[in-house]
Design a protein around this motif. Structure first.
Motif, PDB file in Angstrom:
ATOM      1  N   GLY A 198       0.786  -1.232   0.000  1.00 50.25           N
ATOM      2  CA  GLY A 198       0.000   0.000   0.000  1.00 50.25           C
ATOM      3  C   GLY A 198       0.817   1.281   0.000  1.00 50.25           C
ATOM      4  N   THR A 199       2.146   1.152   0.048  1.00 52.25           N
ATOM      5  CA  THR A 199       2.997   2.345   0.078  1.00 52.25           C
ATOM      6  C   THR A 199       3.705   2.511  -1.258  1.00 52.25           C
ATOM      7  OG1 THR A 199       3.400   2.000   2.424  1.00 52.25           O
ATOM      8  CG2 THR A 199       4.912   3.478   1.283  1.00 52.25           C
ATOM      9  N   GLU A 200       3.535   3.670  -1.880  1.00 56.26           N
ATOM     10  CA  GLU A 200       4.202   3.868  -3.163  1.00 56.26           C
ATOM     11  C   GLU A 200       5.659   4.261  -2.969  1.00 56.26           C
ATOM     12  OE1 GLU A 200       2.473   6.521  -6.071  1.00 56.26           O
ATOM     13  OE2 GLU A 200       4.083   5.998  -7.464  1.00 56.26           O
ATOM     14  N   LEU A 201       6.526   3.631  -3.748  1.00 57.61           N
ATOM     15  CA  LEU A 201       7.940   3.978  -3.693  1.00 57.61           C
ATOM     16  C   LEU A 201       8.188   5.177  -4.584  1.00 57.61           C
ATOM     17  CD1 LEU A 201       9.608   0.490  -3.670  1.00 57.61           C
ATOM     18  CD2 LEU A 201       9.883   2.269  -1.961  1.00 57.61           C
ATOM     19  N   ASN A 202       8.591   6.268  -3.973  1.00 51.53           N
ATOM     20  CA  ASN A 202       8.952   7.456  -4.743  1.00 51.53           C
ATOM     21  C   ASN A 202      10.041   8.175  -3.958  1.00 51.53           C
ATOM     22  OD1 ASN A 202       7.560   8.573  -2.592  1.00 51.53           O
ATOM     23  ND2 ASN A 202       5.662   8.754  -3.759  1.00 51.53           N
ATOM     24  N   SER A 203      10.242   9.435  -4.217  1.00 50.89           N
ATOM     25  CA  SER A 203      11.380  10.087  -3.558  1.00 50.89           C
ATOM     26  C   SER A 203      11.103  10.397  -2.081  1.00 50.89           C
ATOM     27  CB  SER A 203      11.747  11.360  -4.316  1.00 50.89           C
ATOM     28  OG  SER A 203      10.577  12.105  -4.538  1.00 50.89           O
ATOM     29  N   ASP A 204       9.889  10.112  -1.617  1.00 49.01           N
ATOM     30  CA  ASP A 204       9.579  10.337  -0.207  1.00 49.01           C
ATOM     31  C   ASP A 204      10.312   9.293   0.650  1.00 49.01           C
ATOM     32  OD1 ASP A 204       8.511  10.628   2.302  1.00 49.01           O
ATOM     33  OD2 ASP A 204       6.461  10.956   1.583  1.00 49.01           O
ATOM     34  N   LEU A 205      11.290   9.752   1.391  1.00 51.02           N
ATOM     35  CA  LEU A 205      12.131   8.807   2.134  1.00 51.02           C
ATOM     36  C   LEU A 205      11.355   8.071   3.225  1.00 51.02           C
ATOM     37  CD1 LEU A 205      15.522  10.712   2.399  1.00 51.02           C
ATOM     38  CD2 LEU A 205      14.901   8.810   0.884  1.00 51.02           C
ATOM     39  N   LYS A 206      10.299   8.703   3.704  1.00 48.01           N
ATOM     40  CA  LYS A 206       9.471   8.022   4.714  1.00 48.01           C
ATOM     41  C   LYS A 206       8.880   6.756   4.129  1.00 48.01           C
ATOM     42  CE  LYS A 206       7.373  11.721   7.248  1.00 48.01           C
ATOM     43  NZ  LYS A 206       6.533  12.532   6.421  1.00 48.01           N
ATOM     44  N   ASN A 207       8.440   6.863   2.878  1.00 48.90           N
ATOM     45  CA  ASN A 207       7.877   5.684   2.214  1.00 48.90           C
ATOM     46  C   ASN A 207       8.938   4.603   2.045  1.00 48.90           C
ATOM     47  OD1 ASN A 207       5.655   7.238   2.038  1.00 48.90           O
ATOM     48  ND2 ASN A 207       5.448   7.169  -0.194  1.00 48.90           N
ATOM     49  N   VAL A 208      10.141   5.031   1.690  1.00 51.28           N
ATOM     50  CA  VAL A 208      11.230   4.064   1.497  1.00 51.28           C
ATOM     51  C   VAL A 208      11.500   3.347   2.820  1.00 51.28           C
ATOM     52  CG1 VAL A 208      13.664   3.792   0.902  1.00 51.28           C
ATOM     53  CG2 VAL A 208      12.242   5.406  -0.382  1.00 51.28           C
ATOM     54  N   ASP A 209      11.551   4.097   3.893  1.00 51.29           N
ATOM     55  CA  ASP A 209      11.771   3.511   5.219  1.00 51.29           C
ATOM     56  C   ASP A 209      10.691   2.501   5.561  1.00 51.29           C
ATOM     57  OD1 ASP A 209      14.034   4.645   5.937  1.00 51.29           O
ATOM     58  OD2 ASP A 209      13.207   6.050   7.420  1.00 51.29           O
ATOM     59  N   LYS A 210       9.448   2.892   5.278  1.00 52.35           N
ATOM     60  CA  LYS A 210       8.324   2.037   5.619  1.00 52.35           C
ATOM     61  C   LYS A 210       8.408   0.728   4.826  1.00 52.35           C
ATOM     62  CE  LYS A 210       3.376   2.088   6.351  1.00 52.35           C
ATOM     63  NZ  LYS A 210       2.986   0.969   5.488  1.00 52.35           N
ATOM     64  N   VAL A 211       8.682   0.865   3.539  1.00 57.37           N
ATOM     65  CA  VAL A 211       8.757  -0.335   2.702  1.00 57.37           C
ATOM     66  C   VAL A 211       9.920  -1.222   3.144  1.00 57.37           C
ATOM     67  CG1 VAL A 211       9.365  -1.113   0.374  1.00 57.37           C
ATOM     68  CG2 VAL A 211       7.518   0.545   0.706  1.00 57.37           C
ATOM     69  N   ARG A 212      11.066  -0.606   3.430  1.00 50.94           N
ATOM     70  CA  ARG A 212      12.220  -1.423   3.856  1.00 50.94           C
ATOM     71  C   ARG A 212      11.920  -2.159   5.149  1.00 50.94           C
ATOM     72  NH1 ARG A 212      17.090   2.119   2.107  1.00 50.94           N
ATOM     73  NH2 ARG A 212      16.843   1.872  -0.144  1.00 50.94           N
ATOM     74  N   SER A 213      11.046  -1.571   5.985  1.00 52.62           N
ATOM     75  CA  SER A 213      10.749  -2.240   7.242  1.00 52.62           C
ATOM     76  C   SER A 213       9.850  -3.451   7.020  1.00 52.62           C
ATOM     77  CB  SER A 213      10.105  -1.266   8.230  1.00 52.62           C
ATOM     78  OG  SER A 213       8.762  -1.046   7.869  1.00 52.62           O
ATOM     79  N   GLU A 214       9.251  -3.536   5.860  1.00 55.24           N
ATOM     80  CA  GLU A 214       8.344  -4.657   5.602  1.00 55.24           C
ATOM     81  C   GLU A 214       8.922  -5.696   4.653  1.00 55.24           C
ATOM     82  OE1 GLU A 214       4.705  -2.769   4.454  1.00 55.24           O
ATOM     83  OE2 GLU A 214       4.603  -1.762   6.385  1.00 55.24           O
ATOM     84  N   VAL A 215      10.048  -5.342   4.039  1.00 55.55           N
ATOM     85  CA  VAL A 215      10.627  -6.222   3.020  1.00 55.55           C
ATOM     86  C   VAL A 215      12.022  -6.657   3.447  1.00 55.55           C
ATOM     87  CG1 VAL A 215      11.310  -6.402   0.602  1.00 55.55           C
ATOM     88  CG2 VAL A 215       9.328  -5.011   1.227  1.00 55.55           C
ATOM     89  N   GLY A 216      12.218  -7.956   3.599  1.00 56.83           N
ATOM     90  CA  GLY A 216      13.547  -8.472   3.927  1.00 56.83           C
ATOM     91  C   GLY A 216      14.239  -8.913   2.657  1.00 56.83           C
ATOM     92  N   MET A 217      15.567  -8.831   2.649  1.00 55.30           N
ATOM     93  CA  MET A 217      16.273  -9.251   1.439  1.00 55.30           C
ATOM     94  C   MET A 217      17.482 -10.098   1.799  1.00 55.30           C
ATOM     95  SD  MET A 217      16.894  -7.365  -2.003  1.00 55.30           S
ATOM     96  CE  MET A 217      17.961  -8.034  -3.280  1.00 55.30           C
ATOM     97  N   VAL A 218      17.653 -11.180   1.043  1.00 53.80           N
ATOM     98  CA  VAL A 218      18.797 -12.067   1.231  1.00 53.80           C
ATOM     99  C   VAL A 218      19.542 -12.134  -0.098  1.00 53.80           C
ATOM    100  CG1 VAL A 218      19.487 -14.453   1.696  1.00 53.80           C
ATOM    101  CG2 VAL A 218      17.667 -13.391   3.051  1.00 53.80           C
ATOM    102  N   PHE A 219      20.852 -11.919  -0.030  1.00 60.23           N
ATOM    103  CA  PHE A 219      21.665 -11.804  -1.237  1.00 60.23           C
ATOM    104  C   PHE A 219      22.478 -13.076  -1.469  1.00 60.23           C
ATOM    105  CE2 PHE A 219      21.072  -7.680   0.746  1.00 60.23           C
ATOM    106  CZ  PHE A 219      20.737  -6.854  -0.311  1.00 60.23           C
ATOM    107  N   GLN A 220      23.059 -13.130  -2.662  1.00 59.10           N
ATOM    108  CA  GLN A 220      23.926 -14.259  -3.005  1.00 59.10           C
ATOM    109  C   GLN A 220      25.111 -14.344  -2.032  1.00 59.10           C
ATOM    110  OE1 GLN A 220      25.326 -13.890  -7.011  1.00 59.10           O
ATOM    111  NE2 GLN A 220      26.617 -15.694  -6.878  1.00 59.10           N
ATOM    112  N   HIS A 221      25.756 -13.208  -1.822  1.00 55.08           N
ATOM    113  CA  HIS A 221      26.853 -13.156  -0.852  1.00 55.08           C
ATOM    114  C   HIS A 221      26.243 -12.593   0.417  1.00 55.08           C
ATOM    115  CE1 HIS A 221      29.623 -14.342  -3.917  1.00 55.08           C
ATOM    116  NE2 HIS A 221      29.039 -13.476  -4.722  1.00 55.08           N
ATOM    117  N   PHE A 222      26.418 -13.343   1.482  1.00 50.89           N
ATOM    118  CA  PHE A 222      25.523 -13.222   2.632  1.00 50.89           C
ATOM    119  C   PHE A 222      25.515 -11.833   3.255  1.00 50.89           C
ATOM    120  CE2 PHE A 222      28.301 -17.065   2.523  1.00 50.89           C
ATOM    121  CZ  PHE A 222      27.558 -17.732   1.563  1.00 50.89           C
TER     122      PHE A 222
END
Ligand code: ADP
Ligand code: MG
Length: 261
Positions: free
Chosen positions: A83-107
């Protein structure tokens, strides 16, 4: 196909997919300078979906999933996460990052911190979780990935498979609603791949919304409800796994599958 056998014991009928939208990407385009890396991406991910993305190297898979938590910025179109649009609003970026976990090839673990400290750092300093609770949470997830006994070791003292499981536990400590995996097993020795995939299967069984870039087609067949094939920055084809593997439609998909299976 990978020689890895995933036992067909995963009862996908138990995995619930709701009609609630987790991620909505519409007409999204991205350039690196003049290079048009993602073209007209449309993708709706429902809560509880387990999506595998495959495709040749350089096709834009990593860039696409990195756009979903704004590790990369898109230039046109829309990405809405929870429900949060990713745009230049850093608050939105923070909110989305708090809900999305990421695991990379190199740990990407912090080498100078213990396993436990790796898992408690962000909850304590970013989320302001009280230390005692952060430690309890970390131990809970380290148990879940079956390495609680490694809590006081440093990443360099663990095997690759164990380090990747720590990376998954560390992500889970932030209590994400969506997990993104970018080739989480491709840096691992074959005997360690299964232990990481088993952890991911368990997450899937619990209903976690997951997008996983991987060429582990055994995993795709056993766990994904949808497989997406990308080439040249576009989604070329997508289908449920059985149809995708047995009856690919486009020539690009057929060619790709003939190389990896
Ligand atoms: P994949 O994950 O499918 O292998 P990537 O998303 O990593 O593909 O890369 C897609 C294309 O974008 C590749 O041609 C790659 O070289 C290019 N690319 C990736 N990251 C950058 C960047 N930061 N700057 C410029 N080009 C990049
Ligand atoms: Mg990649």
């Amino acid at each position: 196909m990978s020689t890895l056998e995933i036992e067909p014991t995963v009862d996908t009928s138990k995995m619930q997919i709701s009609d609630e939208v987790a991620i909505q990407i519409a007409d999204m385009n991205k350039w690196f300078g003049t290079f048009h890396v993602l073209r007209d991406i449309d993708l709706t991910v429902y809560r509880g979906e387990r999506i595998v993305i495959c495709g040749p190297s350089g096709s834009g898979k990593s860039t696409l999933i990195r756009c979903i938590n704004r590790l990369e910025e898109h230039q046109a179109g829309q990405i809405v996460v929870d429900g949060t649009e990713l745009n230049s609003d850093l608050k939105n970026v923070d909110k989305v990052r708090s809900e999305v976990g990421m695991v990379f090839q190199h740990f990407n673990l912090f080498p100078h911190l213990t396993v436990l400290e790796n898992c408690t750092l962000a909850p304590i300093w970013v989320r302001k979780v009280p230390r005692k609770e952060a430690v309890e949470r970390a131990m809970h997830f380290l148990e879940k990935v079956k390495i609680p006994e490694q809590a006081d070791k440093y990443p360099g003292q663990l095997s690759g498979g164990q380090q990747q499981r720590v990376a998954i536990a560390r992500s889970l400590c932030m209590m994400p609603r969506i997990m993104l995996f970018d080739e989480p097993t491709s840096a691992l020795d074959p005997e360690m791949i299964k232990e990481v995939l088993d952890t991911m299967i368990e997450l899937a069984e619990e209903g976690m919304t997951m997008i996983c870039v991987t060429h582990e087609m055994g995993f795709a067949q056993a766990v994904a409800n949808r497989v997406i094939f990308m080439a040249d920055g576009q989604i070329v084809e997508q289908n449920e796994p059985k149809e995708f593997f047995n009856n690919p439609k486009s020539e690009r998909t057929k060619q790709f599958l003939s190389q990896i299976i």
